[in-house]
Design a protein around this motif. Structure first.
Motif, PDB file in Angstrom:
ATOM      1  N   PRO A   1      60.782 103.323  64.129  1.00  0.00           N
ATOM      2  CA  PRO A   1      60.242 103.396  65.501  1.00  0.00           C
ATOM      3  C   PRO A   1      58.781 102.934  65.562  1.00  0.00           C
ATOM      4  CG  PRO A   1      61.406 105.429  64.919  1.00  0.00           C
ATOM      5  CD  PRO A   1      61.331 104.609  63.673  1.00  0.00           C
ATOM      6  N   SER A   2      58.471 102.183  66.621  1.00  0.00           N
ATOM      7  CA  SER A   2      57.135 101.609  66.785  1.00  0.00           C
ATOM      8  C   SER A   2      56.066 102.710  66.816  1.00  0.00           C
ATOM      9  CB  SER A   2      57.105 100.814  68.088  1.00  0.00           C
ATOM     10  OG  SER A   2      55.882 100.154  68.221  1.00  0.00           O
ATOM     11  N   GLY A   3      55.095 102.574  65.937  1.00  0.00           N
ATOM     12  CA  GLY A   3      53.954 103.489  65.938  1.00  0.00           C
ATOM     13  C   GLY A   3      54.325 104.939  65.662  1.00  0.00           C
ATOM     14  N   TRP A   4      55.417 105.146  64.925  1.00  0.00           N
ATOM     15  CA  TRP A   4      55.896 106.519  64.708  1.00  0.00           C
ATOM     16  C   TRP A   4      54.882 107.336  63.902  1.00  0.00           C
ATOM     17  CZ3 TRP A   4      56.929 109.255  60.222  1.00  0.00           C
ATOM     18  CH2 TRP A   4      57.612 110.485  60.399  1.00  0.00           C
ATOM     19  N   ARG A   5      54.722 108.586  64.294  1.00  0.00           N
ATOM     20  CA  ARG A   5      53.880 109.536  63.563  1.00  0.00           C
ATOM     21  C   ARG A   5      54.626 110.859  63.481  1.00  0.00           C
ATOM     22  NH1 ARG A   5      51.735 105.483  62.965  1.00  0.00           N
ATOM     23  NH2 ARG A   5      49.608 104.796  63.405  1.00  0.00           N
TER      24      ARG A   5
END
Lengths: 653, 532
Positions: free
Chosen positions: A485-489
């Motif tokens: 997932p984009s920019g997952w944190r």
């Protein structure tokens, strides 16, 4: 019989002539300057001959080289297009003397109209109404304002309005210099300047058998710096004033007959709102704006030119006109920045709904005459016109609406253009009411008219779309973990940040969708590197995003937006010193007005740059000392070159 | 290929209740994470910003490739202690110029970034992860060195920090230090041991002894800049390889250093085309019962974690309290062991031992999904050899050489925790769901055992048994064990690498597997598979 035509020109007009030649089965020969080696007009020709160099003086103005080129490539006729050598009698003679067919009026006709001073006398004698000519040295306060014009000029070049006697000598000098460099003849004259008026012109067509047609009138009142921007047929003024068309056609016919005119020509008049008009000049060539006449008459004017040059006969009367056609000139220039020309790569050039390019007789709808294509480099040596877009419709409001929509939806990437201005003009109440005159921009405020079509909200949404497209691109290009997932944190501490000029976009893409600072009512429907769909307060909006290095172009029905991506990091080595004056465009330093170490005041010119045939003053941004001056007169500079550094003066405390 | 079906019905009250309970736990987790993010609190954060400096996480974010995922590790280190949550340090795995790196950033808002015993262990864990998984390390340094009041817990073991850096270098796994501020005394060896060193102009301060110490030691008058300034180190001592103008410049240089490592991963590349799970990971919130005594079907979890929900089960009819089988996660092949009914019997143990050996035969990493109460007890089972069989499983796990990942979904009690590759068995990564619990046994069982032992003791001495005391004792013990079994406590002790949202399991496993594949993936050699 003509079999092969050399077009002594470039860009859209060369392509326009070739189009007709093709339809008639004629060969096409192009000439090209070095900068045009990859231009569309060269690619389309059967044969092309190089004119070494780039400046017009080295290339498209070299009559003997062009005649040689015609011989070498086997052309038996020469079409001059417009501009360059199109109104040069010597060239016409040289072509004829070389045994080639000249597609244009006789040299004598060109000559008699070539001198504006002479031609006015001639016209006055023939009974055509004229404005009196003033001797530049005898202009008095009462004559002001006056217009200084190049006698050999055309296309607005060398024209200057003078409102105070004190300015006259410098303006005369400047006009002479410009006239000499542009036309090879420094002669200038003055006439009374009518601040407002309507520019009406009549297309004439004459054969060698004595038939003279007044094909139809055009109105080209909306001008910038005496260069036409919007042109149409028929003229709203002529339509309104009873009997004006007959008087115009009569005067135009007289003008053409008086000089034994042959071929296509245009007689230009300045008219007032009551329909009174004065002769301005006669252009002894095809005009830029000829398509509006073609679309309303169904004629192919270039075909007629060729036919007349071959000795053909015109019919007894010219065809009737139908509907309304409006043309705009799409320029690579920034109307909001004093019409500063823009040069560089035209990355994308797409106008939606074009029905035909370089239409032949009989076609209608939306027409495009362009000299460029995606990837073309617009240089500094020639006129920055990219294309003409022309709409025909049964009525004037319909034509304006069609044209405005096509322009608004156009994808023009890489260069600043006058597109937004054109759309605003076409949608302007005054324009739609037919209230167009030469002071249109002054009257309605250029700053208002040149405003971007996209409003502030659209700009912000476009910046958000750009950020999301960039994020999608980043994910697509990732070498590892590209499908996560984009920019997952797992621990979210802050948003992702992307900056485009003034727009700092802070966004988070989470399981719950998009969260972006300041975009509470926006959700993300779909994103890819070149397309972003947002839901804005319940309305779906689609944004097309294209990136070219640090330029991001976002097109949507809400209006086109060009953004400059702010780099995430700056290499300190690439930073410029504060107070640096950078070249706004590529050009040549023509004069330096300060020396290193000199104290300058804010606004004081430091040097002059010539680019795109115009002088640009580079002034001190602050009062201070010229600490660096790395350029000298004659230097060629690229856009962004440091021209000078002004170190601000310490303010004594 | 076998695409798993599902029996989950999201409309049931059980599901809703489970979900609600899990969401509540996630909200608590967020609140604890927020404490770690807050670092030294508003005052110190504001002061730090005012000095034109970036916070630890801001530095990390700027260092990473934009929009790339970042797996933060040991976020709750020191939770439940007197030290600030997070151990004054941020660690994690992220992507820099397309290279997965282990990132360590000191948090200068917490006591000037001073290292306390928990930060030290957090750093050790990060270094271990870097070493085991062959990840280059980027250290974002701004630390006042050791937290002196706790020096007894730091000084002697702390030497390992520097040993780890240089051993990484010896293993050809590069280390980069970006020095933003203080890095003095022992801290000076951080840049001192790193392969590449960047220092921020007028900010970095790297010396063995500062002006007062020098004055005391030798009487020499000096200043910070001449002893340890960035300019000095860049131009005179040569300790700094690059002089950065400011913080963003240091990060820019750090990124370019990593780019020029031309890093190549040694593990096999993942399958490029794979499908997301067929079933919605959102359901994971409702699958785990809030009462861990109720078992749940791990197939439902696997179906929401693996590529295309595609799982080929091994030995499905034998030892069915442990599910074993093959799948892929983000393109990486894995063998999965997942507890089904909590208890491990002899059959499950032997099945596990066999499966682990099979994975070693084919160099395939293993994913352990814990929900076990331990090995079965009782006469029949003891006599049936449960110790031997459990030992086989523990033996297989201990000597397996393929990478292991453990996820604690629910219970992880007793020797079951060991057999399922608990912390002591060095899984490459170990994460817990908020629903997890781990201890030697369940709180009630433990209290009950203590009660029985005490009762027997009283009986043998002929003393009466105080039932009131027994009740209080049991309650107290239950409370204590309960409190020490919860994931936040275990996370605080550095017994896991973090607590994750169950819905993120696939992402976390994918990132872990990708990091693992930076190094080679190879199973144990020397024996064939023992058929048991």
């Amino acid at each position: 019989m003509i079999t092969s035509v050399l077009v002594a020109n470039r860009g859209e007009i060369a392509r326009r002539v070739f189009r007709t030649c093709r339809s008639l089965g004629l060969g096409c020969v192009a000439v090209y300057a070095d900068a045009d080696a990859d231009a569309p007009h060269v690619a389309e020709a059967d044969a092309a001959v190089r004119l070494p160099g780039n400046t017009p003086g080295e290339t498209y103005l070299r009559a003997e080289k062009i005649v040689e080129a015609a011989r070498a490539a086997g052309a038996d006729a020469v079409h001059p297009g417009y501009g360059f050598l199109s109104e040069n009698a010597e060239f016409a003679r040289a072509v004829t003397a070389a045994g080639l067919t000249w597609i244009g009026p006789p040299a004598e006709a060109i000559e008699s109209m070539g001198s504006k001073i002479e031609s006015k006398k001639l016209m006055a004698d023939a009974g055509v109404p004229v404005l009196a000519e003033l001797d530049p040295d005898a202009v008095t306060e009462a004559d002001l304002p006056v217009l200084v014009k190049a006698s050999a000029g055309g296309g607005g070049r060398g024209m200057r309005v003078v409102r105070s006697l004190a300015d006259l000598p410098t303006e005369l000098e400047a006009a002479r210099t410009e006239a000499a460099s542009a036309f090879g003849d420094p002669t200038v004259f003055c006439e009374r300047y009518l601040a407002t008026g309507r520019h009406i012109e009549v297309q004439v067509m004459a054969d060698t058998h004595g038939t003279v047609w007044a094909v139809g009138e055009r109105e080209c009142s909306i001008q910038r710096r005496h260069q036409k921007v919007v042109e149409e047929a028929p003229s709203p003024l002529v339509e309104r004033v009873d009997g004006m068309r007959e008087r115009l056609f009569d005067a135009a016919g007289k003008a053409a007959s008086a000089i034994g005119y042959v071929g296509a020509g245009t007689v230009e008049f300045l008219a007032d709102e009551q329909g009174e008009f004065f002769f301005l000049e006669m252009n002894t060539r095809l005009q830029v704006e000829h398509p509006v006449t073609e679309l309303t008459t169904g004629l192919d004017l270039v075909a007629l030119q060729l036919d007349v040059a071959d000795g053909g006969k015109l019919g007894a009367t010219s065809p009737a006109t139908h509907g309304h056609a409006i043309e705009v000139r799409l320029y690579a220039e920034d109307p909001a920045q004093d019409w500063r020309p823009s040069s560089g790569v035209l990355h994308r050039f797409a106008i939606p709904g074009v029905d035909v390019e370089f239409a032949l007789g009989g076609s209608r709808g939306l027409r495009l005459d362009s000299g460029v294509r995606a990837g073309s480099v617009v240089g500094v040596f020639y006129d920055p016109m990219l294309a003409k877009v022309i709409a025909w419709a049964p009525t004037r409001p319909e034509a304006a609406r069609r044209l405005a929509a096509a322009l608004a939806g156009a994808e023009l990437h890489g260069l600043t253009t006058n597109r937004d201005l054109l759309v605003r003009v076409l949608r302007h109440e005054a324009f739609l009411a037919g209230n167009t005159d030469t002071s249109f921009f002054d009257k309605h405020g250029l700053s208002t008219l040149a405003q971007p079509l996209a409003d502030k909200d659209t700009e912000r949404l476009s910046a958000l779309a750009a950020a999301l497209a960039d994020a999608a691109a980043e994910r697509e290009q990732a070498r590892v973990l590209g499908r996560l997932p984009s920019g997952w944190r797992n621990v979210v501490s802050q948003p992702q940040v992307r900056t485009y000029g003034d727009h700092e976009i802070k966004y988070l893409l989470t399981r719950g969708g998009l969260t972006a600072d300041g975009f509470d009512d926006v959700s993300l429907v779909d994103s890819s590197p070149n397309r972003v769909v947002l839901d804005v307060a319940g309305v779906r909006r689609t944004f097309a995003v294209a990136s070219y290095a640090d330029t991001v172009c976002v097109d949507s029905p809400l209006g086109p937006v060009t953004l400059t991506r702010t780099p995430r990091f700056t290499d300190p080595a690439a930073q410029v010193a504060p107070g640096s004056l950078l070249a706004p465009m590529p050009g040549t330093v023509i004069r330096v007005g300060a020396t290193q170490g000199e104290r300058v005041t804010e606004g004081q010119p430091i040097l002059w740059l010539e680019a795109m045939k115009m002088e640009h003053k580079i002034v001190a941004p602050v009062t201070g000392v010229v600490s660096e001056l790395p350029v000298a007169a004659g230097d060629q500079v690229e856009v962004g070159t440091v021209l000078a550094v002004v170190t601000p003066e310490e303010i004594p405390s | 290929m076998t695409v798993l079906g599902t029996g989950v019905d999201a409309r049931t009250d059980d599901f809703a209740g489970n979900r609600e309970s899990m969401l509540a736990k996630l909200a608590e987790l967020d609140a604890e994470h927020a404490k770690a993010i807050a670092g030294g609190g508003e005052k110190y954060t504001a002061r730090h910003h005012k000095r034109g400096k970036l916070l630890a996480r801001e530095r990390v974010e700027l260092l990473l490739d934009r929009d790339s995922p970042f797996l933060e590790l040991s976020t709750l280190a020191a939770w439940g202690t007197d030290f600030a949550v997070g151990g004054s340090m941020v660690t994690g795995i992220g992507v820099i110029e397309g290279t997965e790196c282990l990132v360590i950033a000191s948090d200068p808002t917490v006591k000037g970034g001073a290292v306390n015993p928990y930060g030290l262990r957090k750093g050790f864990r990060a270094a271990q992860i870097a070493a085991e998984n062959r990840l280059p390390t980027v250290n974002l340094v701004e630390s006042g060195g050791a937290d002196l009041p706790t020096q007894k817990d730091i000084f002697i073991p702390g030497g390992r920090t520097f040993r780890d850096i240089t051993r990484a270098s010896a293993a050809k796994v590069p280390t980069v230090a970006l020095v933003f501020g203080n890095s003095t005394a022992g801290g000076a060896y951080l840049p001192g041991m790193s392969d590449y060193v960047v220092m921020v102009k007028e900010r970095a301060k790297v010396f063995l002894g500062g002006p007062p110490l020098v004055k005391m030691a030798t009487g020499e008058e000096s200043d910070d800049e001449s002893l340890g300034g960035a300019e000095m180190h860049a131009r005179t001592s040569g300790l700094a390889d690059f002089l950065a103008l400011d913080e963003q410049d240091a990060i820019r240089i750090g990124r370019s250093i990593v780019k020029r490592l031309n890093w190549r991963k040694h593990g096999p590349a993942p399958e490029p085309d794979y499908a997301e799970p067929v079933h919605d990971p959102e359901d994971l919130l409702g699958i785990v019962p809030s009462d861990l005594k109720i078992p749940f079907d791990p197939h439902e979890v696997i179906a929401r974690v693996v590529d295309g929900s595609d799982f080929d089960e091994f030995k499905p009819l034998y030892g069915s309290s442990l599910v074993t089988g093959w799948a892929r996660v983000h393109g990486y092949p894995v063998g999965i062991l997942a507890n089904a009914q909590g208890v491990l019997f002899s059959e499950e143990s032997q099945k596990a031992a066999q499966f682990i050996q099979l994975a070693n035969q084919i160099d395939t990493p293993l994913l352990f999904l814990h929900n076990t109460t331990g090995y079965m007890v009782g006469k029949d089972y003891e006599q049936g050899g449960i110790i031997k069989h459990g030992a086989m499983m523990v033996n297989a796990v201990s000597n397996s050489k393929v990478p292991h990942i453990s996820i604690l979904m629910g219970a992880s009690y007793g020797a079951g925790h060991y057999g399922m590759c608990g912390r002591a068995y060095d899984p490459r990564f170990l994460f817990a769901w908020p629903s997890a619990k781990s201890a030697v046994m369940g709180p009630q069982q433990l209290a009950g055992v203590l009660s029985i032992v005490a009762r027997q003791s009283a009986a043998s001495k002929g003393r009466p048994y105080d039932e009131e005391f027994d009740k209080n004792m049991r309650a107290m013990v239950e409370g204590q064990i309960e409190a020490q079994s919860v994931p936040m406590f275990l996370s605080g002790m550095l017994y896991d690498d973090g607590i994750i949202d169950p819905r993120d399991t696939r992402t976390v496993a994918g990132m872990s597997l990708s990091a693992i594949h930076s190094g080679p993936v190879q199973g144990a050699e020397g024996f064939g598979v023992f058929r048991m």
